[in-house]
Design a protein around this motif. Sequence first.
Motif, PDB file in Angstrom:
ATOM      1  N   ASP A  82     -92.776  45.240 -30.612  1.00  0.00           N
ATOM      2  CA  ASP A  82     -93.901  45.950 -31.242  1.00  0.00           C
ATOM      3  C   ASP A  82     -93.406  46.856 -32.369  1.00  0.00           C
ATOM      4  O   ASP A  82     -94.022  46.958 -33.433  1.00  0.00           O
ATOM      5  N   GLU A  83     -92.293  47.504 -32.111  1.00  0.00           N
ATOM      6  CA  GLU A  83     -91.699  48.427 -33.078  1.00  0.00           C
ATOM      7  C   GLU A  83     -91.297  47.695 -34.369  1.00  0.00           C
ATOM      8  O   GLU A  83     -91.629  48.127 -35.474  1.00  0.00           O
ATOM      9  N   GLN A  84     -90.621  46.541 -34.173  1.00  0.00           N
ATOM     10  CA  GLN A  84     -90.197  45.728 -35.317  1.00  0.00           C
ATOM     11  C   GLN A  84     -91.411  45.227 -36.100  1.00  0.00           C
ATOM     12  O   GLN A  84     -91.425  45.238 -37.329  1.00  0.00           O
ATOM     13  N   PHE A  85     -92.429  44.813 -35.344  1.00  0.00           N
ATOM     14  CA  PHE A  85     -93.628  44.268 -35.970  1.00  0.00           C
ATOM     15  C   PHE A  85     -94.293  45.330 -36.843  1.00  0.00           C
ATOM     16  O   PHE A  85     -94.695  45.082 -37.974  1.00  0.00           O
ATOM     17  N   ARG A  86     -94.366  46.538 -36.283  1.00  0.00           N
ATOM     18  CA  ARG A  86     -95.005  47.637 -37.002  1.00  0.00           C
ATOM     19  C   ARG A  86     -94.214  48.021 -38.250  1.00  0.00           C
ATOM     20  O   ARG A  86     -94.765  48.248 -39.322  1.00  0.00           O
ATOM     21  N   LYS A  87     -92.894  48.035 -38.118  1.00  0.00           N
ATOM     22  CA  LYS A  87     -92.057  48.459 -39.245  1.00  0.00           C
ATOM     23  C   LYS A  87     -91.939  47.405 -40.334  1.00  0.00           C
ATOM     24  O   LYS A  87     -91.922  47.711 -41.514  1.00  0.00           O
ATOM     25  N   GLU A  88     -91.821  46.130 -39.920  1.00  0.00           N
ATOM     26  CA  GLU A  88     -91.469  45.100 -40.899  1.00  0.00           C
ATOM     27  C   GLU A  88     -92.619  44.206 -41.338  1.00  0.00           C
ATOM     28  O   GLU A  88     -92.543  43.591 -42.392  1.00  0.00           O
ATOM     29  N   ILE A  89     -93.654  44.122 -40.504  1.00  0.00           N
ATOM     30  CA  ILE A  89     -94.689  43.132 -40.804  1.00  0.00           C
ATOM     31  C   ILE A  89     -96.041  43.758 -41.160  1.00  0.00           C
ATOM     32  O   ILE A  89     -96.575  43.525 -42.258  1.00  0.00           O
ATOM     33  N   ARG A  90     -96.600  44.534 -40.229  1.00  0.00           N
ATOM     34  CA  ARG A  90     -97.971  45.005 -40.427  1.00  0.00           C
ATOM     35  C   ARG A  90     -98.075  45.917 -41.635  1.00  0.00           C
ATOM     36  O   ARG A  90     -97.306  46.870 -41.749  1.00  0.00           O
ATOM     37  N   TRP A  91     -98.964  45.630 -42.536  1.00  0.00           N
ATOM     38  CA  TRP A  91     -99.188  46.266 -43.834  1.00  0.00           C
ATOM     39  C   TRP A  91     -98.109  45.915 -44.839  1.00  0.00           C
ATOM     40  O   TRP A  91     -98.410  45.666 -45.986  1.00  0.00           O
ATOM     41  N   LYS A  92     -96.862  45.857 -44.420  1.00  0.00           N
ATOM     42  CA  LYS A  92     -95.808  45.597 -45.399  1.00  0.00           C
ATOM     43  C   LYS A  92     -95.880  44.151 -45.885  1.00  0.00           C
ATOM     44  O   LYS A  92     -95.797  43.878 -47.072  1.00  0.00           O
ATOM     45  N   LYS A  93     -96.001  43.214 -44.950  1.00  0.00           N
ATOM     46  CA  LYS A  93     -96.061  41.794 -45.349  1.00  0.00           C
ATOM     47  C   LYS A  93     -97.433  41.183 -45.103  1.00  0.00           C
ATOM     48  O   LYS A  93     -97.832  40.268 -45.804  1.00  0.00           O
TER      49      LYS A  93
END
Length: 328
Positions: A82-93
Motif C-alpha cells: 500500500d505504501e509503495q502504491f501510494r508513493k509511486e503510483i497513485r496521482w504520480k502515474k
Amino acid sequence: MGKILLEVNNLKLYFKTKKGPVQAVDNVSFTLEEGKTLAIVGESGCGKTSLTKAILRLLPRNIMEYSGEILFEGVDLMKYSDEQFRKEIRWKKIAMVPQAAMNSLNPVMRIEDQITEPLFIHNRDMTKEEAVKRACEVFQIVGLPLDFMRRYPFELSGGMRQRATIAMALVTNPKLVLLDEPSSALDLLTQANLMNVLKKIKKEFGTTFIMITHDIGTASELADEVAVMYAGEMVEKCHAEYFYTDARHPYSRKLMSSVPTLREDKELVFIPGQPPSLINPPSGCRFADRCDQRFAKCSQPPEAVELEHGQQVKCWLYTEGSEVKKHA
Ligand SMILES: Nc1ncnc2c1ncn2[C@@H]1O[C@H](COP(=O)(O)OP(=O)(O)O)[C@@H](O)[C@H]1O
Ligand SMILES: [Mg+2]
C-alpha cells in the motif's frame, strides 16, 4: 500496435455485505495502449466505478476479494505494498477525477491550494513558487483564466469547477487519468467544451484516459476503444470506429439504439428490465433474461471471443460452431 500501458487480467473486486458478496468487478480483462482513450459504458450499478477504484486501489473497508493482475508499464501493481502504491503510483502515474468531483472540492480552500496539494504530497522539496508555476500551466491547459486560481469553488460555474478537478488530476503529470462521468452534471454546451479540453490534452500530451460515461455520443469524440460493462463483467470491448456501427453483444446493440442522434429520426429503444443483483448473479450469461436473442446455451457462462474487427465479446452467439451465429 502501440505500446501497452495497462493490462488488466481477471480482475475481481467483491464487497462483503449482510446479504452476501457483491461481485462488483468479476473477472475483468482488457488492455489499453499508451495515448489511447477507453470509454466505459453501461447502466448504473454495473461496476464501472468499482473497476476504476480497483485499478487505483481506492478500496472501501468491506472488501471481500480483490485479486487479478494490473500490469502498468509491464509491472504488476497488485504486488506493490500500500505504501509503495501510494508513493509511486497513485496521482504520480495514475490519477483520477472521481464521480461528482466538481461538487467535492473543498469549499473553504482556494482553488490554487487544492491544485498544488498533490504536488507537495509527492515532492516534499518543492517550493510554493514551483508548485504555483505548475498549477498555472495546468490551469492554462484546461482553459481556465489564471485569476480564477485565487478563487473559492463556489465562485466558479459547474463547468469551470470540473475543469479545475481535471487540472488537479493533471498537475503531477500522470500517464493515465481515470475520469468517472466527467460531464454528467453539465449542460450540453459545457459538455462539448469539456470534451474539447480533453481532446486537446490527449493530442498535446499523449495522456491515456479511461472515461466512464453514460453518454455514448459524447464518448465517441474522444474514445479509441469502447468497453461495455454489464453486471460486473466486461461483455464487449471494441475499437470505437466499429462500435458505433458494428457492436456485437446484444446488450451493446441495445445501448446503441437507446442513443438519440441528431442525424436520424429513429425511435428510442429503452431496455426493459434492469441488471441483475450482483449478489448471486445468474450463473450463465448475465444478460440472458433481458436478451431477445437468448437460446439454450445462454444458461452457461460465455467465454470471450474475438471477432473480425477486433471486438472482444462475451456472447454465445459468436462462439465457434454456434449455429445461431449465422442468423445473427
Ligand atoms: N462499498 C460497497 N459495498 C457494497 N456494495 C457496493 C460498494 N460499492 C459499490 N457497491 C455495489 O457494487 C455495484 C457496482 O457499483 P458501481 O461500481 O458504483 O457501479 P456503476 O459505477 O457502474 O454505477 C453496485 O451494486 C453497488 O451497489
Ligand atoms: Mg459509477
